[in-house]
Design a protein around this motif. Structure first.
Motif, PDB file in Angstrom:
ATOM      1  N   SER A  66       0.757  -1.184  -0.031  1.00 23.68           N
ATOM      2  CA  SER A  66       0.027   0.019  -0.151  1.00 23.68           C
ATOM      3  C   SER A  66       0.883   1.469  -0.061  1.00 23.68           C
ATOM      4  N   PRO A  68       0.115   4.176   1.515  1.00 25.01           N
ATOM      5  CA  PRO A  68       0.327   4.677   2.910  1.00 25.01           C
ATOM      6  C   PRO A  68       1.891   3.920   3.515  1.00 25.01           C
ATOM      7  N   LYS A  69       2.063   2.558   3.363  1.00 24.41           N
ATOM      8  CA  LYS A  69       3.016   1.912   4.042  1.00 24.41           C
ATOM      9  C   LYS A  69       4.464   2.484   3.439  1.00 24.41           C
ATOM     10  N   GLY A  71       4.778   5.378   2.156  1.00 26.12           N
ATOM     11  CA  GLY A  71       4.887   6.816   2.665  1.00 26.12           C
ATOM     12  C   GLY A  71       5.430   6.837   4.239  1.00 26.12           C
ATOM     13  N   VAL A  72       5.179   6.055   5.106  1.00 24.95           N
ATOM     14  CA  VAL A  72       5.478   5.870   6.213  1.00 24.95           C
ATOM     15  C   VAL A  72       7.111   5.270   6.066  1.00 24.95           C
TER      16      VAL A  72
END
Length: 123
Positions: A66, A68-69, A71-72
């Motif tokens: 994903s 978001p992963k 991005g983190v």
């Protein structure tokens, strides 16, 4: 494209191994190895190139990680790289580049590196 993706993946792993290994090797000394910054920069650049290559070549298919992963992990990698640069500059003030680094800075680099690895594996 899959070959490039795999090449960047290996470089990414090697970069994080240098960071974690450099941190663990310097636990008993007041300094931090200068290679930690180079490993963090390698892992950061290789990670960005890995994601870009995978997106361009559709290496992941439909079930890729994903965003978001990603991005983190990117944010944590940027923070680690900046902290490693600060530690490198702190240590370069004395003892031929291996001078003392504040313990909080050194342990933050180690903790964030471990956190980034845990995010990669368990998310």
């Amino acid at each position: 494209m899959e070959f490039l993706y795999n090449l960047f993946t290996v470089l990414h792993f090697v970069g994080w191994a240098i960071v974690l290994g450099g941190y663990l090797a310097s636990l008993r000394s007041p300094g931090l190895y200068r290679g930690v910054f180079h490993g963090a920069a390698t892992a950061l650049v290789a990670g960005v190139l890995m994601v870009g290559t995978a997106e361009m070549g559709d290496v992941w298919g439909d079930d890729g990680p994903s965003m978001p992963k990603i991005g983190v992990k990117l944010t944590v990698a940027l923070v680690i790289t900046v902290l490693a640069l600060v530690a490198k500059r702190q240590g370069s003030k004395a003892d031929n580049g291996t001078g003392a680094v504040s313990p909080g800075l050194k342990h933050t680099i180690g903790a964030l590196t471990l956190a980034n690895i845990l995010v990669a594996v368990f998310w």
